[in-house]
Design a protein around this motif. Sequence first.
Motif, PDB file in Angstrom:
ATOM      1  N   GLU A   1       0.851  -1.236   0.113  1.00 46.16           N
ATOM      2  CA  GLU A   1      -0.173   0.068  -0.084  1.00 46.16           C
ATOM      3  C   GLU A   1       0.835   1.139  -0.028  1.00 46.16           C
ATOM      4  O   GLU A   1       0.443   2.263  -0.678  1.00 46.16           O
ATOM      5  N   LEU A   2       1.911   1.240   0.898  1.00 49.18           N
ATOM      6  CA  LEU A   2       2.650   2.326   1.137  1.00 49.18           C
ATOM      7  C   LEU A   2       3.530   2.554  -0.494  1.00 49.18           C
ATOM      8  O   LEU A   2       3.631   3.763  -0.839  1.00 49.18           O
ATOM      9  N   LEU A   3       4.040   1.620  -1.021  1.00 48.38           N
ATOM     10  CA  LEU A   3       4.478   1.629  -2.174  1.00 48.38           C
ATOM     11  C   LEU A   3       3.707   2.077  -3.506  1.00 48.38           C
ATOM     12  O   LEU A   3       4.203   3.134  -4.061  1.00 48.38           O
ATOM     13  N   LEU A   4       2.575   1.628  -3.331  1.00 54.26           N
ATOM     14  CA  LEU A   4       1.420   1.998  -4.543  1.00 54.26           C
ATOM     15  C   LEU A   4       1.230   3.392  -4.429  1.00 54.26           C
ATOM     16  O   LEU A   4       0.870   4.180  -5.295  1.00 54.26           O
ATOM     17  N   ASN A   5       1.206   4.093  -3.011  1.00 51.31           N
ATOM     18  CA  ASN A   5       0.675   5.324  -3.011  1.00 51.31           C
ATOM     19  C   ASN A   5       1.821   6.237  -3.290  1.00 51.31           C
ATOM     20  O   ASN A   5       1.376   7.464  -3.672  1.00 51.31           O
ATOM     21  N   GLN A   6       2.882   5.807  -3.778  1.00 48.39           N
ATOM     22  CA  GLN A   6       4.131   6.589  -4.213  1.00 48.39           C
ATOM     23  C   GLN A   6       3.974   6.877  -5.672  1.00 48.39           C
ATOM     24  O   GLN A   6       4.810   7.761  -6.405  1.00 48.39           O
ATOM     25  N   LEU A   7       3.321   5.991  -6.627  1.00 48.16           N
ATOM     26  CA  LEU A   7       3.001   6.065  -7.981  1.00 48.16           C
ATOM     27  C   LEU A   7       2.188   6.906  -8.309  1.00 48.16           C
ATOM     28  O   LEU A   7       1.169   7.086  -7.958  1.00 48.16           O
ATOM     29  N   GLN A   8       2.341   7.416  -9.739  1.00 50.63           N
ATOM     30  CA  GLN A   8       1.449   7.950 -10.609  1.00 50.63           C
ATOM     31  C   GLN A   8       1.000   7.237 -11.548  1.00 50.63           C
ATOM     32  O   GLN A   8       1.645   6.201 -11.785  1.00 50.63           O
TER      33      GLN A   8
END
Length: 157
Positions: free
Chosen positions: A58-65
């Motif tokens: 979740e934390l990683l995916l929140n960093q993506l555009q």
Amino acid sequence: MQITVLAIGKTDSTELTRLIHMYEKRLGHYIKFQLKVIPDIKNSKNLSESQQKEKEGELLLNQLQPSDVLVVMDENGKQLTSMEFSRFLQKKMNSGLRNLVLAIGGPYGFSDAVYQRSNEKLGLSKMTFSHQMVRLFLVEQLYRGFTILRNEPYHHQ
């Protein structure tokens, strides 16, 4: 194009950190580059392996555009030689891509959601390395790839 390396958890080793920074600085001569560290999950000892992967995911995916191309570094991913990796980088740059994101997971890898969002899987080796050491290997290979593309005398073949 920009290259972003997303990594879970900080690096405790000052020696590794120093080497990673050296290659980050060198990469800046070739491309816009950043290493983003996603903080370790708090109280991870109380979580199962799958729960930890989900939270990190979740934390990683929140960093993506939405337009980012996500490549996960996975021991089961496609393994490339340094020359092939340089051609991989060239193809990405030629495609007009804005941001290439290379993700390094935590100690248990990635959640299913991260794998579903990813565009590709690359592997550095069939051997298992600490996720902290993978950062150094990946940043060095990025640097090596750009020196190959520029025909500079870093890589010997």
